[in-house]
Write a protein that holds these residues in place. Structure first.
Motif, short mmCIF file in Angstrom:
data_model
loop_
_atom_site.label_atom_id
_atom_site.label_comp_id
_atom_site.label_asym_id
_atom_site.label_seq_id
_atom_site.Cartn_x
_atom_site.Cartn_y
_atom_site.Cartn_z
N SER A 63 0.84 -1.19 0.00
CA SER A 63 0.00 0.00 0.00
C SER A 63 0.88 1.25 0.00
O SER A 63 1.81 1.34 0.81
CB SER A 63 -0.91 0.00 1.23
OG SER A 63 -1.76 1.12 1.23
N ALA A 64 0.61 2.18 -0.91
CA ALA A 64 1.39 3.41 -1.01
C ALA A 64 0.69 4.54 -0.26
O ALA A 64 -0.48 4.84 -0.52
CB ALA A 64 1.59 3.79 -2.47
N GLY A 65 1.39 5.16 0.67
CA GLY A 65 0.87 6.32 1.36
C GLY A 65 1.03 7.57 0.52
O GLY A 65 1.61 7.54 -0.58
N ILE A 66 0.55 8.68 1.02
CA ILE A 66 0.61 9.94 0.27
C ILE A 66 2.06 10.28 -0.07
O ILE A 66 2.93 10.31 0.80
CB ILE A 66 -0.02 11.09 1.08
CG1 ILE A 66 -1.52 10.82 1.29
CG2 ILE A 66 0.15 12.42 0.35
CD1 ILE A 66 -2.19 11.82 2.21
N GLY A 67 2.30 10.53 -1.36
CA GLY A 67 3.64 10.90 -1.81
C GLY A 67 4.59 9.73 -1.99
O GLY A 67 5.76 9.93 -2.29
N GLU A 68 4.09 8.51 -1.83
CA GLU A 68 4.93 7.31 -1.98
C GLU A 68 4.59 6.55 -3.25
O GLU A 68 3.52 6.74 -3.84
CB GLU A 68 4.70 6.35 -0.81
CG GLU A 68 5.13 6.86 0.55
CD GLU A 68 4.89 5.81 1.62
OE1 GLU A 68 5.58 5.89 2.65
OE2 GLU A 68 4.03 4.93 1.45
N TYR A 69 5.50 5.67 -3.65
CA TYR A 69 5.16 4.65 -4.64
C TYR A 69 5.73 3.33 -4.16
O TYR A 69 6.72 3.29 -3.44
CB TYR A 69 5.66 5.02 -6.04
CG TYR A 69 7.16 5.00 -6.22
CD1 TYR A 69 7.85 3.84 -6.55
CD2 TYR A 69 7.90 6.17 -6.07
CE1 TYR A 69 9.23 3.83 -6.73
CE2 TYR A 69 9.27 6.18 -6.25
CZ TYR A 69 9.93 5.01 -6.59
OH TYR A 69 11.30 5.01 -6.75
N LYS A 70 5.08 2.24 -4.56
CA LYS A 70 5.53 0.90 -4.20
C LYS A 70 5.55 0.05 -5.47
O LYS A 70 4.68 0.19 -6.34
CB LYS A 70 4.57 0.26 -3.18
CG LYS A 70 4.52 0.99 -1.83
CD LYS A 70 5.80 0.84 -1.06
CE LYS A 70 5.78 1.62 0.26
NZ LYS A 70 4.82 1.07 1.23
N ILE A 71 6.53 -0.82 -5.57
CA ILE A 71 6.61 -1.73 -6.71
C ILE A 71 6.81 -3.16 -6.20
O ILE A 71 7.33 -3.38 -5.10
CB ILE A 71 7.74 -1.36 -7.69
CG1 ILE A 71 9.12 -1.41 -6.99
CG2 ILE A 71 7.51 0.02 -8.29
CD1 ILE A 71 10.28 -1.20 -7.95
N GLY A 72 6.37 -4.14 -7.01
CA GLY A 72 6.52 -5.53 -6.65
C GLY A 72 6.21 -6.41 -7.83
O GLY A 72 5.96 -5.95 -8.94
N ARG A 73 6.20 -7.71 -7.56
CA ARG A 73 5.89 -8.70 -8.60
C ARG A 73 4.79 -9.61 -8.09
O ARG A 73 4.91 -10.19 -7.01
CB ARG A 73 7.14 -9.51 -8.94
CG ARG A 73 7.00 -10.41 -10.17
CD ARG A 73 8.19 -11.37 -10.27
NE ARG A 73 9.45 -10.69 -10.38
CZ ARG A 73 10.10 -10.45 -11.53
NH1 ARG A 73 9.57 -10.85 -12.66
NH2 ARG A 73 11.27 -9.83 -11.52
N ASN A 74 3.71 -9.72 -8.85
CA ASN A 74 2.57 -10.56 -8.49
C ASN A 74 2.01 -10.22 -7.10
O ASN A 74 1.68 -11.09 -6.32
CB ASN A 74 2.95 -12.04 -8.54
CG ASN A 74 1.72 -12.95 -8.47
OD1 ASN A 74 0.72 -12.69 -9.12
ND2 ASN A 74 1.80 -14.00 -7.69
N VAL A 75 1.94 -8.93 -6.79
CA VAL A 75 1.39 -8.49 -5.51
C VAL A 75 0.20 -7.56 -5.74
O VAL A 75 0.14 -6.84 -6.74
CB VAL A 75 2.44 -7.77 -4.64
CG1 VAL A 75 3.53 -8.74 -4.20
CG2 VAL A 75 3.05 -6.57 -5.37
#
Length: 221
Positions: A71-83
């Motif tokens: 989960s990305a909070g305000i101003g964040e980014y998240k990356i993953g594989r098959n999530v």
């Protein structure tokens, strides 16, 4: 051990089920808008298929476990594989999804403001998209296969009419212009209005799931 997140699809529809100790605890379902049970999830072919999978018995549905959630909070980014990827409580903010379905690598950004940051702050649309794109490529995503979806940009303060205060509209324009500049195809978008949104990305089929916070309506895009 059973996965905590299951994607189930059949001729009736499709759903993401979050489970705990082999019990279904929450769902995001394509049938939500017509189902009388809404999120209570009592009985249907999708639920039956998920329960059979958890019991270790076969079903006629297509079932794919996911490898967790981010989960990305305000101003964040998240990356993953098959999530499963999520941004929650979007008002004027935009949830931007980039994905390469050929590798299963995907990312989600919670954009707060339009434009770019000379300090590298990822709360800005252009900076967030560029950094997320670069990090996805570093872990194996193919530039030519990355596509985009985004949602949000509501005008939550209905009585503000000055253009400078219409941050939601400006965010949506900034996101789209950045994606076009980087030659990233836009497959779907859901922007504007005056209702908040939660956005979920399902890598199993590339769906962006948009749930309106006030109306409860669910879109699979």
């Amino acid at each position: 051990m059973s996965s905590n997140i299951l994607f189930v699809s059949n001729e009736s529809g499709k759903a993401i089920f979050l489970t705990s100790n082999d019990v279904l605890v929450k769902s995001f379902c394509s049938l939500s808008n017509t189902c009388s049970s809404k999120d209570s999830c009592r009985s249907c072919s999708l639920i039956g298929a998920a329960k059979n999978h958890l019991r270790g018995t076969r079903s006629g549905s297509n079932i794919k476990p996911l490898d967790g959630e981010l989960s990305a909070g305000i101003g964040e980014y998240k990356i993953g594989r098959n999530v499963l990827l999520k941004v929650m409580g979007l008002g004027s903010c935009i949830g931007v999804i980039l994905s390469d379905v050929s590798t299963g690598i995907c990312g989600i950004a919670h954009v707060l403001l339009p434009g770019a940051s000379d300090k590298g702050e990822t709360k800005y649309a252009e900076t967030a998209i560029e950094k997320m794109f670069e990090d996805m490529v570093k872990i194996g995503a193919r530039k030519s296969r990355i596509t985009a979806k985004f949602a949000g940009g509501a005008q939550v303060f209905k009585h503000m009419s000055l253009d400078v205060l219409k941050i939601g509209d400006r965010n949506a324009v900034s996101v789209e212009e950045t994606l076009i500049k980087k030659n990233i195809p836009i497959l779907a978008k859901d922007v504007g209005g005056n209702v908040g949104r939660n956005v979920i990305f399902n890598p199993a089929d590339g769906s962006m799931i948009v749930k309106y916070t006030a109306k409860g309506e669910v879109l699979w895009l």
